[in-house]
Design an enzyme around this catalytic site. Structure first.
Site: not given
Ligand code: IVH
Length: 665
Positions: A115, A288, A428
């Site tokens: 992420k 996912k 102050c």
């Molecule tokens: S998939 C519909 N994959 O995290 C799902 N998001 O906290 C689409 N993000 O809005 C997102 N790394 O901006 C996906 N490997 C990754 C990601 C990722 C970072 C972000 C993305 C999302 C946010 C949510």
């Protein structure tokens, strides 16, 4: 050279440069020297100048950034940009897997990825060419930052391969690598400018800069993780990532296919450590469901897909020794306890100070002199003390108490809610300096050249004791001051002079009345139209304005009951500042004066919130249901049929977005 020859050469140069760029920035395997690259780029530039008819917004020459943008267009996402559901432990992940396993009958696998902690971008390609890049915005509408995105060298402007669908959206994160972040911060520090808190915020701020040339200089990267569209050449996420890479995107190779929780956990444990060596900030992993058909069956909730789950890494926490506690006095007199710490490296920066929030929190921590304390970053930015290691405490250590007098001017402190305040707002020192800093800040009077250090200098030299003193300053007063030359002195004076044109609402905000933020100042300025009406107003009258509560009303009253503030305002009036709404604004307000609107459907130029704001800005009012008391039904795309028929039966005019725009132009 004939025209045809020129076109041929342009196309071949573009292709060569595109490939060289890809090899350098995506594959990190350069095969063209910088010298050769620059030479070819220059040749291309010259040809493009000579043959403007062959212009192409996706030419490699556009990577350096074109003309500044005036403002970003807000555009509706074809596919909303959802967020991710989050989990913080294995049990949450397990629950999620059990939940979705029950929802579908087929077997499925997972794709597990990092992420990335950046800023999400959605890039639309038509016939392989980048046509639009949008930020996430509110998920439904985003900002069009295409010109800035074009400067991101790892974002392909033209896709390679023959299996790219006619239209495809590639989503991912715009990032600033750690190394680049450190370099930028070093440069900031060398220039005596403030450093940035973290790479994500810097990336977000960079994408919103109006000048693409500055964006180009910040060297953003784009990491792709998602494709969307019809007729995709793949049927699962794992292959989609491979495909994105084939098309020319930068996709780090750190993702796996997994079949069960154990494999997912191995990845999480592995990356919990490895992430600190990864060149970009990551804040968790994303699991996912791999197969697109199962994803489709699981569908989405309003906010997030059911087929994906983020696992957030726990916040980094460090143990360090408390050196002392300072009590800081802010702009409104609020006293905040701050711990001075033995420096520790924490989530990317060296932390020397951490907030203790307030007295209650200090009591809860039961802080003693010389304690060893745990620090974390709140929201990954502001360091805070979250606990004390009592086993390391010396038996004779004394507890640390909150103070009862202002540490600067010695005025007795007064408790309001959970906080203590120094009520000496007029003499102050830290309060005054912070008031002046607020007054000159960009969202207030926007006076350039007056940073905290210059304000400190002017204060120490006895040249300013309050905001009104700014308007008595002369170039001669400033030009001989240490560090300030004649030119900067003149700039400051010009900035101060220019600020006299700032509209009343900005002036009201700039005064720094407690609880009166930008929005409240705007609403109040428009309601009362001038300062004298506001000074005379009773709190009961102020609270009748929608959006203004008792806390704000009381604070305003308190501010104007102080004779020193009235004196200040009189001086500012004499200096020529705007204390009434100007004619132009009055005219704007009159455009929709008191007209009541109901809105229905979706709009091209506005999100619902923006439309509401726009109606109010123009003096109208938004109400929720159609009745005989409203003036217009403003219908966008796909309006509610019941609203339409009700408006028709009541004879209420139904207007389109275009008509609305004309009314307010
Ligand atoms: S998939 C519909 N994959 O995290 C799902 N998001 O906290 C689409 N993000 O809005 C997102 N790394 O901006 C996906 N490997 C990754 C990601 C990722 C970072 C972000 C993305 C999302 C946010 C949510």
């Amino acid at each position: 050279m004939t025209k045809e020859e020129a076109l041929k050469r342009i196309e071949s140069l573009r292709k060569e440069l595109r490939e060289a760029n890809y090899k350098y920035y995506v594959l990190a395997q350069p095969d063209m020297s910088d010298f050769e690259f620059d030479r070819k780029l220059e040749e291309l530039q010259k040809l493009e100048e000579a043959y403007p008819e062959f212009d192409d917004p996706n030419s490699p020459t556009r990577r350096v950034g074109g003309e500044p943008t005036k403002e970003f267009k807000t555009v509706r996402h074809k596919y909303p940009m959802l967020s991710l559901e989050k989990s913080y432990n294995i049990d949450d992940l397990k629950d999620w897997i059990n939940r979705i396993t029950k929802l579908v009958t087929e077997k499925f696998t997972f794709c597990v990825e990092l992420k990335y902690d950046g800023v999400s971008l959605s890039n639309q390609y038509i016939d392989k060419k980048l046509v639009q890049s949008l930020t996430r915005g509110d998920g439904v509408f985003g900002d069009d930052v295409t010109n800035n995105a074009r400067t991101i060298k790892s974002l392909p402007l033209v896709l390679q391969n023959n299996d790219v669908p006619q239209e495809v959206f590639a989503r991912g994160e715009a990032m600033i690598s750690r190394q680049n972040f450190e370099k930028i911060n070093k440069e900031q520090a060398q220039k005596g400018l403030e450093t940035y808190a973290n790479a994500r915020n810097l990336a977000a701020g960079t994408l919103k800069l109006l000048d693409p040339k500055i964006v180009a200089g910040r060297n953003l990267d784009f990491i792709a993780y998602f494709m969307l569209g019809d007729n995709l050449p793949v049927d699962n996420q794992y292959d989609a990532l491979k495909k994105l890479e084939e098309w020319g995107f930068f996709v780090p190779h750190d993702y796996i296919k997994a079949t069960n929780l154990d494999e997912i956990m191995d990845f999480i444990l592995d990356w919990g450590v490895k992430r600190f060596d990864f060149p970009y900030d990551t804040d968790g992993i994303v699991v996912k469901v791999n197969e697109f058909d199962i994803q489709k069956k699981l569908g989405n909730t309003a906010k997030a897909p059911r087929w994906a789950m983020a696992y957030k890494f726990p916040a980094e926490r460090k143990l360090t020794r408390l050196i002392s506690v300072d009590f800081q006095v802010g702009r409104t007199g609020k006293v905040t306890p701050v711990a001075n710490l033995e420096p520790v490296q924490l989530a990317g920066t060296i932390v020397k100070r951490a907030t203790l929030h307030n007295e209650d929190n200090m009591k809860k921590l039961d802080l003693h002199e010389g304690d060893f304390v745990y620090v974390e970053k709140a929201g990954e930015i502001i360091p805070q003390v979250v606990g004390v290691e009592k086993s390391k405490r010396k038996t004779d250590a004394k507890p640390i108490r909150f103070i009862d007098h202002c540490p600067v001017c010695n005025t007795p402190l007064i408790k309001q809610g959970a906080d203590y305040f120094c009520v000496n707002t007029t003499t102050c020192e830290p309060q005054i300096k912070a008031q002046i800093e607020h007054f000159v800040s960009r969202k207030a009077m926007d006076i350039d050249g007056l940073g905290p250090e210059t304000i400190d200098l002017l204060y120490k030299e006895g040249l300013i004791h309050n905001i009104a003193d700014l308007y008595d300053l002369k170039t001669e007063d400033l030009k001989d001051l240490e560090r300030l030359g004649e030119k900067s002195a003149q700039n400051i004076i010009n900035g101060i002079e220019k600020s006299k044109q700032k509209p009343f609402e900005k002036v009201l905000y700039a005064l720094g009345i407690r609880h009166v933020g930008e929005t409240a100042a705007k609403i109040i300025a428009r309601h009362f139209q001038n300062i004298d009406a506001l000074i005379k107003a009773k709190p009961e009258e102020i609270t009748t304005i929608k959006g203004i509560g008792e806390k704000i009303a009381e604070s305003i009253k308190k501010y104007f009951t102080n004779p020193e503030n009235i004196e200040l305002i009189n001086r500012l009036k004499q200096a020529g500042l705007q204390f009434e709404i100007n004619k132009e604004n009055k005219k704007i307000i009159d455009k929709l004066h008191g007209k009541k609107f109901v809105i229905s459907g979706t709009f091209q130029n506005f999100s619902r919130n923006e439309l509401k704001e726009n109606i109010e800005k123009n003096g109208g009012k938004l109400v929720s249901s159609v009745s005989k008391n409203i003036d217009y039904l403003l219908a966008g795309e796909k309006p509610g049929p019941s609203k339409i028929s009700k408006a028709q039966s009541l004879g209420i005019p139904i207007i389109s977005e275009q008509e609305y725009l004309k009314m307010t132009k």
